[in-house]
Scaffold this motif. Structure first.
Motif, PDB file in Angstrom:
ATOM      1  N   ILE A 238       0.742  -1.368   0.257  1.00 17.54           N
ATOM      2  CA  ILE A 238      -0.052   0.312  -0.266  1.00 17.54           C
ATOM      3  C   ILE A 238       0.993   0.865  -0.113  1.00 17.54           C
ATOM      4  O   ILE A 238       1.694   1.519   1.219  1.00 17.54           O
ATOM      5  CB  ILE A 238      -1.187  -0.143   1.313  1.00 17.54           C
ATOM      6  N   SER A 240       1.407   5.735  -0.779  1.00 18.16           N
ATOM      7  CA  SER A 240       0.599   7.019  -0.241  1.00 18.16           C
ATOM      8  C   SER A 240       1.932   8.145  -1.012  1.00 18.16           C
ATOM      9  O   SER A 240       1.452   7.734  -2.241  1.00 18.16           O
ATOM     10  CB  SER A 240       0.215   7.393   0.905  1.00 18.16           C
ATOM     11  N   GLY A 242       5.523   6.769  -0.867  1.00 26.59           N
ATOM     12  CA  GLY A 242       7.039   6.519  -0.776  1.00 26.59           C
ATOM     13  C   GLY A 242       7.745   6.408  -0.496  1.00 26.59           C
ATOM     14  O   GLY A 242       8.840   6.057  -0.659  1.00 26.59           O
ATOM     15  N   HIS A 243       7.110   7.013   1.451  1.00 25.68           N
ATOM     16  CA  HIS A 243       8.600   7.258   2.032  1.00 25.68           C
ATOM     17  C   HIS A 243       9.078   5.950   2.579  1.00 25.68           C
ATOM     18  O   HIS A 243       9.836   5.959   4.033  1.00 25.68           O
ATOM     19  CB  HIS A 243       8.566   8.507   2.489  1.00 25.68           C
ATOM     20  N   GLY A 244       8.307   4.892   3.058  1.00 25.82           N
ATOM     21  CA  GLY A 244       8.085   3.579   3.587  1.00 25.82           C
ATOM     22  C   GLY A 244       9.757   3.360   3.914  1.00 25.82           C
ATOM     23  O   GLY A 244      10.454   3.095   3.229  1.00 25.82           O
ATOM     24  N   SER A 249       6.009  -0.879   0.099  1.00 26.59           N
ATOM     25  CA  SER A 249       5.123  -0.319  -0.346  1.00 26.59           C
ATOM     26  C   SER A 249       5.512  -0.167  -2.043  1.00 26.59           C
ATOM     27  O   SER A 249       4.779  -0.066  -2.882  1.00 26.59           O
ATOM     28  CB  SER A 249       4.754   1.344  -0.037  1.00 26.59           C
ATOM     29  N   ASP A 301      10.262  14.856  10.086  1.00 24.59           N
ATOM     30  CA  ASP A 301      11.639  16.031  10.440  1.00 24.59           C
ATOM     31  C   ASP A 301      11.641  16.147   8.582  1.00 24.59           C
ATOM     32  O   ASP A 301      12.646  16.796   8.359  1.00 24.59           O
ATOM     33  CB  ASP A 301      12.696  15.494  10.862  1.00 24.59           C
ATOM     34  N   GLY A 306       4.840  11.027   3.024  1.00 22.19           N
ATOM     35  CA  GLY A 306       3.081  10.750   3.148  1.00 22.19           C
ATOM     36  C   GLY A 306       2.668  11.416   4.110  1.00 22.19           C
ATOM     37  O   GLY A 306       3.351   9.905   5.578  1.00 22.19           O
ATOM     38  N   ILE A 316       6.613  11.515  14.587  1.00 19.42           N
ATOM     39  CA  ILE A 316       7.197  11.744  15.889  1.00 19.42           C
ATOM     40  C   ILE A 316       8.430  12.437  15.509  1.00 19.42           C
ATOM     41  O   ILE A 316       9.246  12.755  14.324  1.00 19.42           O
ATOM     42  CB  ILE A 316       7.877  11.137  16.363  1.00 19.42           C
ATOM     43  N   ALA A 367      -6.861   4.726   4.274  1.00 19.80           N
ATOM     44  CA  ALA A 367      -6.784   5.332   4.850  1.00 19.80           C
ATOM     45  C   ALA A 367      -7.040   5.797   3.067  1.00 19.80           C
ATOM     46  O   ALA A 367      -6.731   5.823   2.665  1.00 19.80           O
ATOM     47  CB  ALA A 367      -5.764   6.215   5.555  1.00 19.80           C
ATOM     48  N   ARG A 517      15.451  11.117  18.175  1.00 17.35           N
ATOM     49  CA  ARG A 517      14.709  12.635  17.940  1.00 17.35           C
ATOM     50  C   ARG A 517      13.821  12.307  19.321  1.00 17.35           C
ATOM     51  O   ARG A 517      13.667  11.201  19.996  1.00 17.35           O
ATOM     52  CB  ARG A 517      13.899  12.041  16.934  1.00 17.35           C
ATOM     53  N   TYR A 567       9.363   2.097  17.171  1.00 19.89           N
ATOM     54  CA  TYR A 567       8.940   2.509  16.767  1.00 19.89           C
ATOM     55  C   TYR A 567       8.747   2.068  15.266  1.00 19.89           C
ATOM     56  O   TYR A 567      10.227   1.817  14.522  1.00 19.89           O
ATOM     57  CB  TYR A 567       9.409   4.268  16.514  1.00 19.89           C
ATOM     58  N   ASP A 606       2.107  -5.939   4.574  1.00 26.70           N
ATOM     59  CA  ASP A 606       3.108  -5.199   4.435  1.00 26.70           C
ATOM     60  C   ASP A 606       3.821  -4.446   5.272  1.00 26.70           C
ATOM     61  O   ASP A 606       5.125  -3.237   5.058  1.00 26.70           O
ATOM     62  CB  ASP A 606       3.090  -4.278   2.623  1.00 26.70           C
ATOM     63  N   ASN A 607       3.835  -3.829   6.103  1.00 31.06           N
ATOM     64  CA  ASN A 607       4.481  -2.986   7.585  1.00 31.06           C
ATOM     65  C   ASN A 607       3.701  -3.949   9.234  1.00 31.06           C
ATOM     66  O   ASN A 607       2.567  -3.421   9.581  1.00 31.06           O
ATOM     67  CB  ASN A 607       3.587  -1.796   7.559  1.00 31.06           C
TER      68      ASN A 607
END
Ligand SMILES: Cc1cc2nc3c(=O)[nH]c(=O)nc-3n(C[C@H](O)[C@H](O)[C@H](O)COP(=O)(O)OP(=O)(O)OC[C@H]3O[C@@H](n4cnc5c(N)ncnc54)[C@H](O)[C@@H]3O)c2cc1C
Lengths: 620, 309
Positions: A238, A240, A242-244, A249, A301, A306, A316, A367, A517, A567, A606-607
């Motif tokens: 899935i 959105s 593409g920064h998974g 993704s 940051d 996405g 975070i 979502a 962080r 996390y 997938d996550n």
């Protein structure tokens, strides 16, 4: 029936009469034929043209028609044999022509059927039943014209978009390409399509999915899910923006449902500052849209990330100590579930699902829209500092004291890597949510003692100036390759022992990227039971990335004693134990019960997939 | 004077960036339309961000009309010589004689090994190149009797088919810097194709390096003028004030190029930089001006320029 017809050109004819023979290919294209195949039937003492060179030349001399050329034989490389090609170089040539001729080359002879030179229409029709283009050897313009007339006669193509033989030759097994729902067919992208390369990889991961579905409405998402259910045997990603990292993704040979097109941002209620945002928007776009109202919504940051991936995990970010996590601002979310139903989750509607989505959203649905209550945020101090430290252990300790004891308006993240010649380069990313420049300077000054200042950039800017750090993704899309190796952890506090062990890890060279962080502040104002993301009290979130996963594990292991949970967004390890790090046992149990209710077949996996079938006992 | 009297050639050295495949081809088309004589691409098959050079050459050749094309230079260790010869001849035939063969012994051995190639020492590479060139010329020679058989130290083959025969006598240009490679160039090559940036002392190295090639040519009983001297200039800039070699206003470029032609015998000038506007001005403005001066001075003959100090 659709019949695709092409011509075969002989390599020795190409050698004898190059111009005339190339003209036959051009004519075939003009007359709407589908394929030109270069055959190496050369006999006699002198070789014909090199078929690959001829095929590439033909590709360059035409614009639309597919070109068939068997790529060189894949014999084992033998450096002493002047006739033996290297398979690695052949593979590169194939990849290059795919880029240059945009997917028009078919290199596998199984991609066409050769008919005899004098085949009658009935025979061609019979051969075409294999659903492959039928090619006929030609010698003259008349031959080509005759075939073109035949093709035109048999051409009863309906309005359905049909891909060329060259594109279809690249299809992956196990996918019902012709069964893609009509609502998605136009936007769907498969290997060989011109946009495929821009959609196959993500920011940090290379991939080669078999099909990318690109719904742009909740109903289309529902259709896509229905299609995915029929392909339960394949990986499903899935996507959105593409920064998974944890979220796969993209994949190899599987499906991707990409909701990147659902990226609208609109104000629902200006008084309550309610904003509706599509999952495909990036945090840079969100920040830009909110700035004119004097508002902001904290994210992470990096502006390229996405909404879809981050707002279903936690968020975070650099505003978190003052404004909490991104999920703390979520008021309701629209999802499409595994059975295709569209539902809303909020405190009033499906509250259990609402709890689950805020931390483990990727397990429960796709979502399609988020409603956030955003904050008034004016100009902030945004600092990027580069400091050189010869004692990273001490710098980490001091950073921890400063970052944790700073007022809430100050959130500082620290990035470093392997020390070079005993010197660590420390980057600090800091937001001071205070419009007064003097206060900003006062808040930042203590951090200068972490090392010798080697670079600094401090500006007063709306939050959009902070998120503006991300480059826009161009028309080529993401260009990630390989697999990222990333470990993630929460630190309840940053102890001197941790600093010692972290310094040793950094010196080992097994980690090229290390980020702390700072948490605390408003994050901890929310009760742990509010959302399935329950880690409210750590002082820091830690990420470490390495080139080599085994090596990364080896240097990471000694640090485990300092951690309490993780996390999920920054963890690429897929072993089941990690689930219990992401979700404490009671939380995981509750999630599993809900997973059983909402996604009993584990379609969304997938996550940090929570397998609904696994029992609690098996976990323990 | 070291002017070997060749016609002057002007060319573009285009980065074969895979992510910019379309722009790369467009730049070749720009060079063609600007009237340049050569379009060339480097060949580093192990460089993931580059296109396959053989494929790119064939594709770009099909999209252009007049310009000649060459690899700058082909990495022999990953291009088996008979395969290379046939691909080169095929492209020469299809393009109506517009292909030239740049070739080198190979560099970046880690990359070559990673692609499955054979790791050779510098000296071994020179011998392998000499053998490779012999095989290439054999394959091209369709008038010789029988099939090609070759029994060398690094390559051997029994009964390879000859042909196809190129449309024109494809010159073989060698990328060479070290003495052994320069000797090979003088002995068997039709051209020398280095980059100015890699010469130990830039243009000041030319007298010495030319002399090595000339000497080797003499030893092989050849006329040194049989070896054309080409040159890549990777970093060029058109600017208002003269700042250095091919970094200044067009008039300064013209002076510098004329000097290299008449004093050092360089007869092909191939510029990098991937800038379409520089490419255009190089073809439309600078090349004709250089040709005019060189022609005039060559006619004047006697007024030959003294060799570089
Ligand atoms: C450079 C960088 C910096 C980052 N910084 C931070 C940070 O400071 N703070 C922080 O909290 N995180 C941060 N992250 C992590 C980031 O939040 C996650 O990787 C997030 O999943 C990316 O979201 P995306 O939509 O861009 O990714 P995608 O690759 O599109 O999706 C990733 C995963 O999210 C899930 N997902 C995506 N869209 C949906 C959807 N519509 N519905 C349900 N599930 C979905 C899927 O499981 C998917 O595999 C950072 C990541 C990167 C690469």
């Amino acid at each position: 029936m659709i019949m695709e017809i092409g011509i075969v050109l002989d390599a020795s004819r190409l050698a004898r009469a190059p111009l005339e023979t190339v003209e036959l290919a051009r004519l075939a294209e003009e007359r709407g034929l589908d394929l030109v195949v270069v055959a190496d039937a050369a006999t006699g003492t002198s070789a014909g043209l090199d078929p690959w060179t001829a095929a590439v030349w033909l590709a360059g001399s035409t614009r639309r028609i597919a070109i068939g050329a068997p790529a060189g034989a894949t014999t084992a490389p033998d450096p002493t044999d002047p006739q033996a090609q290297y398979p690695s170089v052949i593979a590169k040539a194939l990849d290059s022509i795919d880029l240059l001729a945009q997917g028009r080359i078919i290199s596998d002879p199984a991609g066409w059927v050769v008919a005899p030179r004098d085949a009658k229409p009935a025979e061609l029709a019979r051969l075409a039943e294999a659903d492959l283009p039928v090619v006929v050897p030609v010698d003259s313009r008349e031959d080509v014209e005759r075939l073109a007339a035949l093709a035109a006669e048999g051409d009863h193509r309906s309005g359905v978009r049909r891909r060329s033989a060259a594109v279809r030759a690249q299809r992956k097994p196990g996918i019902d390409y012709d069964g893609v729902p009509a609502s998605l067919a136009d936007a769907a992208v498969e290997p060989g399509d011109p946009q495929y390369r821009s959609l196959s990889s993500t920011y940090l991961r290379g991939g080669a999915p078999g099909l990318v579905l690109r719904p742009s409405t909740p109903a289309e998402v529902s259709d896509a899910i229905e299609f995915a259910r029929r392909h339960r045997h394949l990986p499903l990603g899935i996507r959105s923006a593409g920064h998974g990292i944890s979220g796969r993704s993209t994949n190899r040979g599987g499906l991707v449902i990409d909701v990147g097109a659902m990226n609208t941002i609109s104000v629902v209620d200006p008084v309550r500052r309610l904003v509706r945002i599509g999952p495909g928007a990036t945090w840079k776009q969100v920040a830009e849209a909110l700035t004119p109202h004097g508002w902001a919504l904290g994210s992470g940051d990096y502006g390229g990330v996405g909404v879809g991936g981050l707002a279903t995990a936690a968020g975070i970010g650099l505003l978190s100590r003052n404004h909490g996590l991104t999920i703390d601002h979520l008021r309701s979310v629209d999802l499409v579930l595994a059975d295709g139903r569209q539902v809303r989750a909020s405190r009033e509607h499906n509250p259990e699902l609402f709890w689950a989505v805020r931390g483990a959203g990727a397990n429960f649905g796709i979502a399609t829209s988020f409603e956030f209550e955003v904050d008034e945020v004016g100009e902030v101090g945004w600092a990027q500092l580069v400091l050189l430290s010869t004692d990273i252990e001490q710098s980490l300790r001091r950073f921890a004291e400063l970052a944790s004891s700073a007022p809430r308006d100050t959130t500082v993240f620290l990035v470093t890597g392997q020390p070079r010649a005993g010197t660590s380069t420390i980057q600090l990313f800091a937001v001071v949510d205070n419009p007064d420049p003097d206060t900003v300077v006062a808040r930042l000054t203590p951090f200068l003692e972490l090392g010798a200042l080697a670079g600094q950039q401090v500006v007063m800017t709306p939050y959009s100036g902070v998120m503006g750090n991300a480059a826009d993704v161009g028309p080529n899309g993401h260009q990630g390759f390989g697999e990222p190796n990333s470990r993630s952890a929460f630190l309840p506090t940053l102890t001197p022992e941790f600093a010692r062990d972290a310094a040793a890890m950094l010196r080992s060279g097994g980690v090229y990227f290390f980020e702390l962080r700072a948490m605390g502040g408003a994050i901890a104002d929310v009760a742990p039971g509010e959302a399935s993301f329950s880690h409210r009290t750590p002082a820091f979130q830690l990420t470490a990335m390495g080139q080599n996963n085994q090596r990364l594990n080896a240097v990471w292991e000694p640090l485990r004693q300092h951690f309490d949970g993780l996390y999920l967004s920054f963890e690429t390890d897929r072993s089941p134990e990690r689930l219990l790090d992401a979700f404490p046992a009671p939380v995981l149990e509750r999630l599993r019960t809900l997973k059983h209710r909402y996604d009993p077949d584990n379609l969304f996996r997938d996550n940090f997939a929570i397998d609904p079938r696994t029992t609690k006992e098996a976990q323990a | 004077m070291t002017d070997y009297g060749h016609d002057l050639l002007f060319g573009a050295f285009i980065t074969p960036a895979a992510q910019q495949a379309r722009q790369v081809v467009d730049l070749a088309v720009t060079a063609d339309r600007a009237g340049l004589d050569l379009v060339s691409f480097q060949d580093h098959p192990y460089q993931a961000s580059y296109l396959d050079t053989s494929t790119l050459l064939a594709f770009a050749a099909a999209r252009t009309e007049r310009v000649h094309l060459n690899a700058n230079v082909t990495s022999l260790p990953l291009r088996p010589p008979a395969v290379l010869a046939r691909a080169a001849a095929s492209l020469d035939i299809l393009s109506g004689g517009r292909f030239e063969l740049g070739i080198g012994a190979g560099a970046f051995w880690d990359g070559i090994a990673a692609m499955g190639g054979r790791r050779l020492s510098a000296a071994q590479g020179v011998t392998a190149l000499r053998e490779g060139i012999e095989i290439i010329r054999e394959i091209w020679d369709t008038t010789a009797p029988g099939e090609v058989s070759y029994d060398g130290q690094y390559y051997s083959v029994k009964g390879a088919r000859r042909g196809p025969r190129p449309a024109h006598d494809i010159p073989i240009w060698v990328g060479a810097y070290k003495p052994k490679m320069l000797a090979l160039t003088g002995a068997v090559a039709d051209g020398w194709l280095p980059s100015i940036e890699y010469l130990p002392r830039g243009a000041d190295s030319l007298p010495e390096l030319n002399a090595r090639i000339d000497g080797a040519a003499h030893d092989a009983g050849r006329d040194p003028a049989a070896v054309r001297r080409l040159m890549n200039f990777m970093k060029v800039q058109l600017s208002s004030a003269p700042r250095g070699l091919l970094n200044g206003p067009p008039a300064a470029w013209v002076d510098q190029i004329v000097d290299l032609a008449l004093r050092d015998g360089i007869s092909a000038f191939i510029i990098g930089g991937d800038d379409p506007s520089i490419t255009e001005r190089f073809g439309a403005e600078i090349a004709p001006a250089v040709r005019e001066v060189v022609e005039r001075e060559r006619k004047a003959g006697a007024a030959a320029r003294p060799p570089r100090a």
